[in-house]
Design a protein around this motif. Structure first.
Motif, mmCIF file in Angstrom:
data_model
loop_
_atom_site.group_PDB
_atom_site.id
_atom_site.type_symbol
_atom_site.label_atom_id
_atom_site.label_comp_id
_atom_site.label_asym_id
_atom_site.label_seq_id
_atom_site.Cartn_x
_atom_site.Cartn_y
_atom_site.Cartn_z
ATOM 1 N N ARG A 152 21.638 35.312 59.734
ATOM 2 C CA ARG A 152 20.833 34.252 60.453
ATOM 3 C C ARG A 152 19.478 35.292 60.646
ATOM 4 O O ARG A 152 19.982 36.627 61.244
ATOM 5 N N ASP A 153 18.354 35.006 60.455
ATOM 6 C CA ASP A 153 17.051 35.840 61.007
ATOM 7 C C ASP A 153 17.196 35.877 62.622
ATOM 8 O O ASP A 153 16.917 37.101 63.051
ATOM 9 N N GLU A 154 17.568 34.686 63.254
ATOM 10 C CA GLU A 154 17.605 34.795 64.589
ATOM 11 C C GLU A 154 18.645 33.524 65.114
ATOM 12 O O GLU A 154 18.880 32.772 64.338
ATOM 13 N N ARG A 155 19.220 33.908 66.108
ATOM 14 C CA ARG A 155 19.767 32.611 67.040
ATOM 15 C C ARG A 155 19.556 32.812 68.163
ATOM 16 O O ARG A 155 19.711 33.985 68.834
ATOM 17 N N SER A 157 16.831 32.647 69.583
ATOM 18 C CA SER A 157 15.523 33.366 70.026
ATOM 19 C C SER A 157 15.903 35.146 69.751
ATOM 20 O O SER A 157 15.104 35.574 69.810
ATOM 21 N N GLU A 158 16.930 35.336 69.286
ATOM 22 C CA GLU A 158 17.472 36.826 69.430
ATOM 23 C C GLU A 158 17.863 37.165 68.020
ATOM 24 O O GLU A 158 18.456 36.694 67.190
ATOM 25 N N HIS A 159 16.893 38.193 67.599
ATOM 26 C CA HIS A 159 17.066 38.811 66.271
ATOM 27 C C HIS A 159 18.274 39.841 65.782
ATOM 28 O O HIS A 159 18.337 40.130 64.745
ATOM 29 N N SER A 164 23.329 38.246 62.964
ATOM 30 C CA SER A 164 22.144 38.507 62.167
ATOM 31 C C SER A 164 22.577 39.941 61.356
ATOM 32 O O SER A 164 21.583 40.531 61.125
ATOM 33 N N ARG A 167 21.548 40.742 58.027
ATOM 34 C CA ARG A 167 20.075 40.128 57.461
ATOM 35 C C ARG A 167 19.473 41.648 57.797
ATOM 36 O O ARG A 167 18.655 42.157 57.359
ATOM 37 N N ARG A 168 19.722 42.167 59.162
ATOM 38 C CA ARG A 168 18.981 43.380 59.597
ATOM 39 C C ARG A 168 19.406 44.514 58.787
ATOM 40 O O ARG A 168 18.529 45.395 58.375
#
Length: 311
Positions: A152-155, A157-159, A164, A167-168
Protein backbone atom coordinates in the motif's frame (compact mmCIF):
# COMPACT_ATOMS: atom_id res chain seq x y z
CA UNK A 1 28.82 6.20 16.84
CA UNK A 2 25.51 7.53 18.19
CA UNK A 3 24.16 5.50 21.08
CA UNK A 4 20.36 5.21 20.98
CA UNK A 5 18.59 4.68 24.28
CA UNK A 6 18.04 1.03 25.17
CA UNK A 7 16.18 -0.48 28.08
CA UNK A 8 18.11 -3.41 29.49
CA UNK A 9 16.67 -6.80 28.66
CA UNK A 10 15.59 -9.03 31.58
CA UNK A 11 17.85 -11.77 30.19
CA UNK A 12 19.97 -12.26 27.08
CA UNK A 13 18.46 -13.99 24.08
CA UNK A 14 19.65 -17.53 23.39
CA UNK A 15 23.34 -17.63 22.43
CA UNK A 16 24.00 -13.98 23.23
CA UNK A 17 25.23 -11.98 26.19
CA UNK A 18 23.96 -8.64 27.46
CA UNK A 19 25.88 -5.63 26.17
CA UNK A 20 25.38 -1.90 25.72
CA UNK A 21 27.15 -1.57 22.34
CA UNK A 22 27.68 -3.95 19.39
CA UNK A 23 31.42 -3.21 19.17
CA UNK A 24 33.41 -6.39 18.63
CA UNK A 25 30.29 -8.50 18.05
CA UNK A 26 29.51 -10.69 15.05
CA UNK A 27 25.76 -10.43 15.66
CA UNK A 28 23.57 -8.13 17.73
CA UNK A 29 19.97 -8.62 18.87
CA UNK A 30 17.69 -5.75 19.87
CA UNK A 31 13.99 -5.14 20.43
CA UNK A 32 11.98 -2.42 18.69
CA UNK A 33 8.66 -2.37 20.59
CA UNK A 34 6.89 0.26 18.45
CA UNK A 35 7.04 1.54 14.89
CA UNK A 36 4.90 4.05 13.02
CA UNK A 37 1.32 3.97 14.36
CA UNK A 38 -1.89 4.23 12.40
CA UNK A 39 -4.46 6.66 13.83
CA UNK A 40 -6.75 4.86 16.24
CA UNK A 41 -4.99 1.46 15.96
CA UNK A 42 -3.23 0.15 19.06
CA UNK A 43 0.38 -0.77 18.28
CA UNK A 44 1.15 -1.68 21.91
CA UNK A 45 -0.08 -5.24 21.49
CA UNK A 46 3.37 -6.25 20.18
CA UNK A 47 5.55 -4.23 22.54
CA UNK A 48 6.48 -7.11 24.88
CA UNK A 49 7.39 -9.50 22.07
CA UNK A 50 11.17 -9.33 22.41
CA UNK A 51 11.04 -10.12 26.12
CA UNK A 52 8.63 -12.99 25.43
CA UNK A 53 11.19 -14.51 23.06
CA UNK A 54 13.97 -14.11 25.61
CA UNK A 55 11.89 -15.77 28.34
CA UNK A 56 10.86 -18.62 26.06
CA UNK A 57 14.46 -19.78 25.65
CA UNK A 58 15.85 -18.78 29.03
CA UNK A 59 16.22 -22.41 30.15
CA UNK A 60 17.48 -23.58 26.76
CA UNK A 61 20.21 -20.93 26.93
CA UNK A 62 21.82 -22.97 29.69
CA UNK A 63 22.16 -25.92 27.28
CA UNK A 64 24.14 -24.27 24.49
CA UNK A 65 26.85 -26.93 24.79
CA UNK A 66 24.28 -29.66 24.01
CA UNK A 67 23.65 -31.17 20.58
CA UNK A 68 21.05 -29.33 18.48
CA UNK A 69 19.50 -31.80 16.05
CA UNK A 70 18.15 -29.00 13.85
CA UNK A 71 21.79 -28.31 12.96
CA UNK A 72 23.31 -31.74 13.60
CA UNK A 73 25.74 -30.01 15.92
CA UNK A 74 25.98 -27.14 18.37
CA UNK A 75 23.83 -24.07 17.71
CA UNK A 76 27.00 -21.95 17.78
CA UNK A 77 29.88 -24.23 16.79
CA UNK A 78 32.65 -21.64 17.05
CA UNK A 79 33.51 -20.30 20.51
CA UNK A 80 35.05 -17.20 18.96
CA UNK A 81 31.65 -16.15 17.56
CA UNK A 82 30.38 -13.25 19.64
CA UNK A 83 26.66 -12.44 19.80
CA UNK A 84 25.22 -9.70 22.01
CA UNK A 85 21.79 -8.59 23.17
CA UNK A 86 21.50 -4.80 23.37
CA UNK A 87 18.07 -4.76 25.02
CA UNK A 88 14.97 -2.91 23.81
CA UNK A 89 14.90 0.49 22.19
CA UNK A 90 13.08 3.18 24.16
CA UNK A 91 10.38 3.60 21.53
CA UNK A 92 6.93 5.04 22.30
CA UNK A 93 3.52 3.99 20.94
CA UNK A 94 2.64 7.30 19.30
CA UNK A 95 6.08 8.65 18.31
CA UNK A 96 6.56 7.31 14.80
CA UNK A 97 9.30 9.74 13.74
CA UNK A 98 11.35 9.18 16.92
CA UNK A 99 10.84 5.42 16.71
CA UNK A 100 12.07 5.32 13.11
CA UNK A 101 15.17 7.31 14.05
CA UNK A 102 15.96 5.00 16.96
CA UNK A 103 15.59 1.86 14.84
CA UNK A 104 17.67 3.21 11.96
CA UNK A 105 20.44 4.42 14.27
CA UNK A 106 20.58 1.17 16.21
CA UNK A 107 20.76 -0.84 12.99
CA UNK A 108 23.46 1.39 11.49
CA UNK A 109 25.49 1.05 14.68
CA UNK A 110 25.37 -2.73 14.36
CA UNK A 111 26.43 -2.62 10.72
CA UNK A 112 29.24 -0.14 11.37
CA UNK A 113 30.53 -2.45 14.11
CA UNK A 114 30.48 -5.41 11.72
CA UNK A 115 27.58 -7.13 13.52
CA UNK A 116 24.62 -8.72 11.75
CA UNK A 117 21.54 -6.94 13.19
CA UNK A 118 18.65 -9.05 14.50
CA UNK A 119 15.56 -6.96 15.30
CA UNK A 120 12.48 -8.15 17.18
CA UNK A 121 9.47 -5.88 16.55
CA UNK A 122 6.97 -4.38 17.10
CA UNK A 123 4.53 -4.16 14.25
CA UNK A 124 5.47 -4.60 10.61
CA UNK A 125 6.31 -0.92 10.13
CA UNK A 126 9.54 -1.39 12.10
CA UNK A 127 11.39 -2.99 9.13
CA UNK A 128 11.12 0.25 7.12
CA UNK A 129 13.84 2.11 9.10
CA UNK A 130 15.66 -1.21 9.65
CA UNK A 131 16.02 -1.64 5.88
CA UNK A 132 16.82 2.03 5.37
CA UNK A 133 19.90 1.61 7.58
CA UNK A 134 21.51 -0.70 5.00
CA UNK A 135 22.00 2.21 2.58
CA UNK A 136 25.73 2.34 3.32
CA UNK A 137 26.23 -1.36 2.68
CA UNK A 138 26.35 -3.56 -0.41
CA UNK A 139 23.11 -3.67 -2.44
CA UNK A 140 20.73 -6.08 -0.74
CA UNK A 141 18.02 -8.53 -1.62
CA UNK A 142 15.04 -8.41 0.73
CA UNK A 143 13.34 -11.72 1.44
CA UNK A 144 9.96 -10.94 2.94
CA UNK A 145 8.22 -13.96 4.49
CA UNK A 146 4.69 -12.76 5.24
CA UNK A 147 1.02 -13.57 4.79
CA UNK A 148 0.64 -10.12 3.20
CA UNK A 149 2.64 -8.26 0.54
CA UNK A 150 2.53 -4.77 2.19
CA UNK A 151 2.52 -2.69 -1.01
CA UNK A 152 0.00 0.00 0.00
CA UNK A 153 1.29 3.48 -0.80
CA UNK A 154 -0.68 4.78 2.16
CA UNK A 155 -3.32 3.65 4.60
CA UNK A 156 -5.27 5.99 6.89
CA UNK A 157 -3.15 8.79 5.27
CA UNK A 158 0.03 7.23 6.71
CA UNK A 159 2.77 6.22 4.22
CA UNK A 160 5.08 4.53 6.72
CA UNK A 161 2.71 2.10 8.43
CA UNK A 162 2.71 -1.68 8.43
CA UNK A 163 0.76 -2.05 5.16
CA UNK A 164 3.46 -0.13 3.23
CA UNK A 165 6.68 -1.87 4.24
CA UNK A 166 7.64 -3.40 0.90
CA UNK A 167 6.37 -0.38 -1.07
CA UNK A 168 8.79 1.82 0.88
CA UNK A 169 11.55 -0.80 0.50
CA UNK A 170 11.08 -0.70 -3.28
CA UNK A 171 11.93 3.03 -3.21
CA UNK A 172 15.29 2.51 -1.49
CA UNK A 173 18.12 2.61 -4.08
CA UNK A 174 20.24 0.05 -2.19
CA UNK A 175 17.50 -2.61 -2.46
CA UNK A 176 17.88 -4.22 -5.86
CA UNK A 177 15.58 -7.23 -5.46
CA UNK A 178 12.53 -8.11 -3.37
CA UNK A 179 11.38 -11.72 -3.01
CA UNK A 180 8.05 -12.14 -1.20
CA UNK A 181 7.16 -15.59 0.11
CA UNK A 182 4.11 -17.02 1.83
CA UNK A 183 1.23 -14.71 0.96
CA UNK A 184 -2.16 -16.30 1.55
CA UNK A 185 -5.70 -15.29 2.41
CA UNK A 186 -6.96 -11.72 2.55
CA UNK A 187 -4.98 -8.63 3.50
CA UNK A 188 -4.80 -4.93 2.74
CA UNK A 189 -3.56 -5.50 -0.83
CA UNK A 190 -5.93 -4.71 -3.67
CA UNK A 191 -5.43 -5.59 -7.33
CA UNK A 192 -3.56 -2.32 -7.86
CA UNK A 193 -0.98 -3.20 -5.18
CA UNK A 194 -0.36 -6.64 -6.66
CA UNK A 195 0.06 -5.02 -10.08
CA UNK A 196 2.48 -2.42 -8.67
CA UNK A 197 4.58 -5.09 -6.97
CA UNK A 198 4.86 -7.17 -10.12
CA UNK A 199 5.54 -4.11 -12.29
CA UNK A 200 8.44 -3.12 -10.01
CA UNK A 201 9.84 -6.62 -10.33
CA UNK A 202 9.03 -8.14 -6.96
CA UNK A 203 9.08 -11.93 -7.09
CA UNK A 204 5.81 -13.08 -5.52
CA UNK A 205 5.85 -16.69 -4.29
CA UNK A 206 2.53 -17.38 -2.51
CA UNK A 207 2.15 -20.10 0.10
CA UNK A 208 0.28 -22.23 -2.45
CA UNK A 209 3.37 -22.24 -4.69
CA UNK A 210 5.55 -23.39 -1.80
CA UNK A 211 3.10 -26.22 -1.08
CA UNK A 212 3.07 -27.34 -4.74
CA UNK A 213 6.71 -26.83 -5.71
CA UNK A 214 8.68 -26.59 -2.47
CA UNK A 215 11.02 -23.90 -1.14
CA UNK A 216 13.18 -24.07 -4.26
CA UNK A 217 10.48 -21.99 -5.96
CA UNK A 218 11.57 -19.14 -3.67
CA UNK A 219 15.31 -19.89 -3.52
CA UNK A 220 15.61 -19.71 -7.29
CA UNK A 221 15.19 -15.93 -6.98
CA UNK A 222 18.14 -15.53 -4.56
CA UNK A 223 21.41 -14.72 -6.32
CA UNK A 224 24.55 -16.65 -5.41
CA UNK A 225 26.83 -14.60 -3.17
CA UNK A 226 24.31 -11.82 -2.58
CA UNK A 227 23.54 -10.09 0.71
CA UNK A 228 20.05 -11.00 1.87
CA UNK A 229 18.02 -9.29 4.60
CA UNK A 230 15.15 -11.45 5.83
CA UNK A 231 11.96 -9.78 7.05
CA UNK A 232 9.68 -12.29 8.76
CA UNK A 233 6.13 -11.46 9.77
CA UNK A 234 4.99 -14.29 12.02
CA UNK A 235 1.48 -14.21 10.60
CA UNK A 236 2.90 -16.15 7.63
CA UNK A 237 2.83 -19.26 9.81
CA UNK A 238 -0.30 -21.40 9.82
CA UNK A 239 -2.69 -20.37 12.58
CA UNK A 240 -2.31 -23.78 14.24
CA UNK A 241 1.39 -23.13 14.80
CA UNK A 242 1.20 -19.37 15.38
CA UNK A 243 -2.08 -18.15 16.91
CA UNK A 244 -0.32 -15.29 18.70
CA UNK A 245 -0.46 -12.70 15.91
CA UNK A 246 -2.91 -9.92 15.16
CA UNK A 247 -4.49 -11.78 12.24
CA UNK A 248 -3.87 -15.56 12.38
CA UNK A 249 -4.99 -17.42 9.28
CA UNK A 250 -5.17 -20.99 7.98
CA UNK A 251 -3.12 -22.13 5.02
CA UNK A 252 0.17 -20.63 6.17
CA UNK A 253 3.70 -21.98 6.12
CA UNK A 254 5.15 -24.37 8.69
CA UNK A 255 8.11 -23.98 11.02
CA UNK A 256 10.04 -26.33 8.74
CA UNK A 257 9.23 -24.37 5.58
CA UNK A 258 10.73 -21.27 7.18
CA UNK A 259 13.81 -22.89 8.67
CA UNK A 260 14.49 -24.74 5.41
CA UNK A 261 14.27 -21.40 3.62
CA UNK A 262 16.88 -20.00 5.99
CA UNK A 263 19.16 -22.96 5.36
CA UNK A 264 18.75 -22.51 1.61
CA UNK A 265 19.53 -18.81 1.82
CA UNK A 266 22.62 -19.44 3.95
CA UNK A 267 23.88 -21.98 1.41
CA UNK A 268 23.57 -19.51 -1.49
CA UNK A 269 23.99 -16.07 0.01
CA UNK A 270 24.93 -14.13 3.14
CA UNK A 271 22.27 -13.40 5.75
CA UNK A 272 23.00 -9.72 6.32
CA UNK A 273 20.14 -8.95 8.71
CA UNK A 274 16.90 -10.32 10.12
CA UNK A 275 13.71 -8.81 11.50
CA UNK A 276 10.83 -10.69 13.11
CA UNK A 277 7.58 -8.86 13.79
CA UNK A 278 3.87 -8.94 14.68
CA UNK A 279 3.95 -11.30 17.67
CA UNK A 280 1.11 -10.70 20.16
CA UNK A 281 2.07 -12.04 23.62
CA UNK A 282 -1.45 -11.66 25.06
CA UNK A 283 -2.67 -14.36 22.65
CA UNK A 284 0.01 -16.85 23.74
CA UNK A 285 -1.52 -18.29 26.91
CA UNK A 286 0.74 -21.38 27.01
CA UNK A 287 3.99 -19.82 25.75
CA UNK A 288 4.34 -22.30 22.88
CA UNK A 289 4.02 -19.66 20.16
CA UNK A 290 6.81 -17.57 21.71
CA UNK A 291 8.97 -20.67 21.87
CA UNK A 292 8.28 -21.43 18.19
CA UNK A 293 9.16 -17.88 17.14
CA UNK A 294 12.28 -17.81 19.29
CA UNK A 295 13.48 -21.10 17.81
CA UNK A 296 13.01 -19.62 14.33
CA UNK A 297 15.32 -16.75 15.33
CA UNK A 298 17.82 -19.28 16.67
CA UNK A 299 18.09 -20.74 13.19
CA UNK A 300 19.19 -17.37 11.89
CA UNK A 301 21.85 -17.13 14.58
CA UNK A 302 23.05 -20.66 13.86
CA UNK A 303 23.41 -20.01 10.13
CA UNK A 304 25.15 -16.65 10.61
CA UNK A 305 27.60 -18.30 12.99
CA UNK A 306 28.33 -21.11 10.52
CA UNK A 307 28.74 -18.78 7.55
CA UNK A 308 31.18 -16.56 9.45
CA UNK A 309 33.15 -19.62 10.49
CA UNK A 310 33.48 -20.62 6.83
CA UNK A 311 34.42 -17.09 5.70
Amino acid sequence: MKSPIFKKAPSAFMGTRLATLPIGANLAVFGAPHGTPYPGINNRVHEKSANAFRRALKEDAEWLHHWDFDFDGLLIPDESFKAVDLGNLATKPTSGKINRSLIETATRNCLEAGAVPIMFGGDDSTPIPFLKAFSGERPITVLQIDAHIDWRDERYSEHLGYSSTMRRASEMPHIWRIVQVGAHGLGSAREEEVTAARKWGARLVPASTIFKHGIQSALTHIEEGSDCVICLDLDVLDAAAMPAVAHPSPGGLSFTHITDLFAGIAAKARIAGFSMVEFTPAKDSHGTAAYTAARIACHVIGHVARNQKRA
